[in-house]
Design an enzyme around this catalytic site. Structure first.
Site, PDB file in Angstrom:
ATOM      1  N   HIS A  11      41.121  42.390  41.495  1.00 32.58           N
ATOM      2  CA  HIS A  11      41.806  41.953  40.278  1.00 32.58           C
ATOM      3  C   HIS A  11      41.089  42.363  39.001  1.00 32.58           C
ATOM      4  CE1 HIS A  11      45.308  39.536  41.544  1.00 32.58           C
ATOM      5  NE2 HIS A  11      44.676  39.577  42.693  1.00 32.58           N
ATOM      6  N   ASP A  29      42.959  30.364  36.095  1.00 33.92           N
ATOM      7  CA  ASP A  29      44.396  30.086  36.234  1.00 33.92           C
ATOM      8  C   ASP A  29      44.955  30.632  37.539  1.00 33.92           C
ATOM      9  OD1 ASP A  29      44.864  28.633  33.893  1.00 33.92           O
ATOM     10  OD2 ASP A  29      44.976  30.451  32.692  1.00 33.92           O
ATOM     11  N   GLU A  62      45.687  23.757  27.709  1.00 31.50           N
ATOM     12  CA  GLU A  62      45.877  25.155  27.346  1.00 31.50           C
ATOM     13  C   GLU A  62      47.023  25.233  26.342  1.00 31.50           C
ATOM     14  OE1 GLU A  62      46.233  28.213  30.251  1.00 31.50           O
ATOM     15  OE2 GLU A  62      44.333  27.726  31.250  1.00 31.50           O
TER      16      GLU A  62
END
Length: 539
Positions: A118, A179, A290
């Protein structure tokens, strides 16, 4: 793109395999980066000098399917390695690094640790080097300590989602998250690991008791706050430059069962940030905070109804978002079922202190796992539509609180005015929760804003959703931050020259350089970060 001849790949004779490695290892590991591209491997063996030091190989080093290690989530940079190591033990990693060190500077071989792929801009790739697939690393099962200060010992290649699921069996959970949970421990700890819990617990690198690390010389070192302290703090947030994390001891806390998940909207940025900062200043507020920016979206609140319920359905149906720039505050309160009445009273009290648009209050109750793994659900939907493997020219910034309004006025008022090509996150954290002894770089203020432009680009598009347009937009944002001297720092930073890296690290560059010289003196590790060239680390 060429690959090693199949007749050689299929033979077991170690000399033939060694020749392949030598031929490839003499290619330069340094490459131009002006344009993202795939570098093919040369089939020519002319002018190649053989290394005097043979590379000791085992069955875990593969020359097949190496193109997989030239891919990442960013899908922008693709640098082909020479081989992939699938380690079963820490010794496999140590041995390969020791042997590359013994080959010295006559070899261009470098090593990159790859987690779940990632990275955004080739950070876990190694051009003509060796990529270590950390997910194949085997070791002891997760080991839990459930005493007064609970923790879990895990492999550096373990996914956070697996840690969550196993921890819950003991009624425990890590404190700080990203997240997206389908990332490896070593990958996030090499950066920071941030999400909506960071205002309270700090990033993931602040919630680690101990590490096992293979340094750039191949030494296997156990380190902590009290043992090999310099390496411990260097590796945390160290972008893979000083060692490969092979095991970590993660701090745990009692896990909740349920989550009250809340979204509200603002049209005024000042009120939005005022409420965010109010919430993070209280230790008895929400457990997750957030926010995100919404530009020129239609039918916004109705799109939430699959997950959330409006507090007042009639008012919510009358809200019109068309053409407006709005700011969403997202909050979560953890609880157990027997606490629901107290939790609802607490949430009502907290919400009464905020100045959001009343008609936009949306609420949901979901399980703790469902909340934490929410992004994976969206990922599966995007995969079904063929939209997950697009290029992702993401830009992640950390902005000092004192300059966030100036930043928002220019970026959301002048640079991104029509629409966005993905979510734009924006939320504050308390700097006091970040340990300044780690390698992670942040601005020097008490409150910092994480701002993430999570764009996706459509292949072949020349419009506003095209890669070149998004690159240009990102550059305008970065140029503004520089010209306005905002004191911004990049998260998951990406630079092309060492001079830019020196500016990024600022006063901490000398410490970073010393650690590199100490733990990876030949600059073998993490070449995809483009900080050092092999064999050229000097104090």
């Amino acid at each position: 793109m060429k690959t090693p001849p199949q007749n050689l790949l299929k033979q077991n004779h170690m000399i033939l395999i060694f020749l392949i490695v030598v031929l490839l290892s003499t290619c330069s590991a340094h490459h131009p980066l002006a344009k993202p591209t795939i570098f093919p491997r040369s089939s020519s063996s002319s002018n190649i000098q053989f290394s005097q030091k043979p590379l000791i190989l085992n069955d875990n080093l593969s020359f097949e399917n190496i193109h997989e290690a030239a891919k990442d989530f960013g899908n922008i940079y693709h640098f082909l390695p020479s081989a992939i190591l699938y380690p079963e033990t820490v010794s496999d990693i140590s041995t390969i690094i020791i042997n590359i060190n013994e080959m010295g500077t006559t070899s261009g071989l470098t090593v990159a640790a790859r987690g779940n792929g990632h990275s955004l801009k080739g950070q876990a790739q190694a051009y003509h080097g060796i990529v270590i697939d950390m997910k194949s690393l085997r070791g002891p099962e997760m080991q839990f300590y459930t005493g007064e200060l609970p923790y879990v010992d895990v492999s550096g290649g373990e996914l956070w989602i697996n840690i969550l699921n196993e921890s819950l069996k003991h009624g425990l959970s890590p404190k700080s998250w990203t997240d997206y949970l389908h990332l490896t421990v070593g990958g996030t700890l090499s950066n920071a690991g941030v999400s909506g819990q960071a205002f309270r617990h700090g990033p993931q690198i602040n919630n680690v008791y101990q590490l096992e690390v293979v340094t750039g010389t191949g030494e296997v070192v156990t380190c902590s706050e009290t043992q090999n302290t310099d390496l411990f703090y260097g590796v945390l947030g160290g972008l893979g430059q000083f060692g490969i994390i092979t095991r970590a001891r993660i701090s745990l806390e009692p896990a909740p069962i349920m989550v009250k998940w809340i979204r509200v909207l603002y049209s005024d940025f000042s009120i939005f940030t005022q409420d965010q900062e109010h919430l993070i200043s209280s230790q008895k507020a929400f457990d997750y905070i957030e926010g995100f920016v919404i530009i020129n979206r239609t039918d916004l609140v109705n799109s939430w109804r699959s997950t959330f319920n409006p507090k007042d359905p009639v008012q919510a149906s009358q809200f019109i978002s068309d053409g407006k720039t709005l700011f969403c505050l997202e909050m979560a309160k953890y609880f157990n079922p027997q606490e629901i009445d107290f939790m609802n009273q607490k949430v009502d009290g907290l919400l009464s202190e905020l100045s959001y648009i009343e008609s936009t209050l949306f609420l949901s109750e979901v399980s703790y796992v469902e909340f934490l793994d929410r992004v994976h659900v969206s990922m599966l939907k995007l995969q079904e539509k063929g939209l997950w493997d697009l290029p992702h020219p993401w830009l992640n910034l950390i902005i000092p609180r004192s300059r966030i309004h100036e930043f928002a006025q220019e970026v959301f008022g002048n640079i991104i005015t029509d629409t966005s090509n993905g979510p734009i996150l924006i939320y504050p954290v308390n700097k006091s929760k970040w340990n300044n002894r780690t390698s992670m770089i942040t601005p020097e203020e008490d409150v910092l804003y994480l701002v993430a432009f999570l764009s996706s680009a459509m292949p072949g598009s020349t419009g506003t959703d095209g890669l070149e347009y998004i690159f240009s937009q990102n550059k305008r944002i970065l140029d503004f931050c520089k010209s306005a001297n905002l004191g911004m720092k990049q998260y998951l930073p990406h630079y092309l020259t060492q001079e830019e890296w020196k500016i990024h690290f600022g006063s901490k560059w000398e410490v970073f350089l010393r650690r590199k010289f100490t733990y990876d003196p030949l600059a073998i590790l993490a070449p995809g970060q483009r900080i050092f060239k092999k064999g050229k680390v000097s104090q």
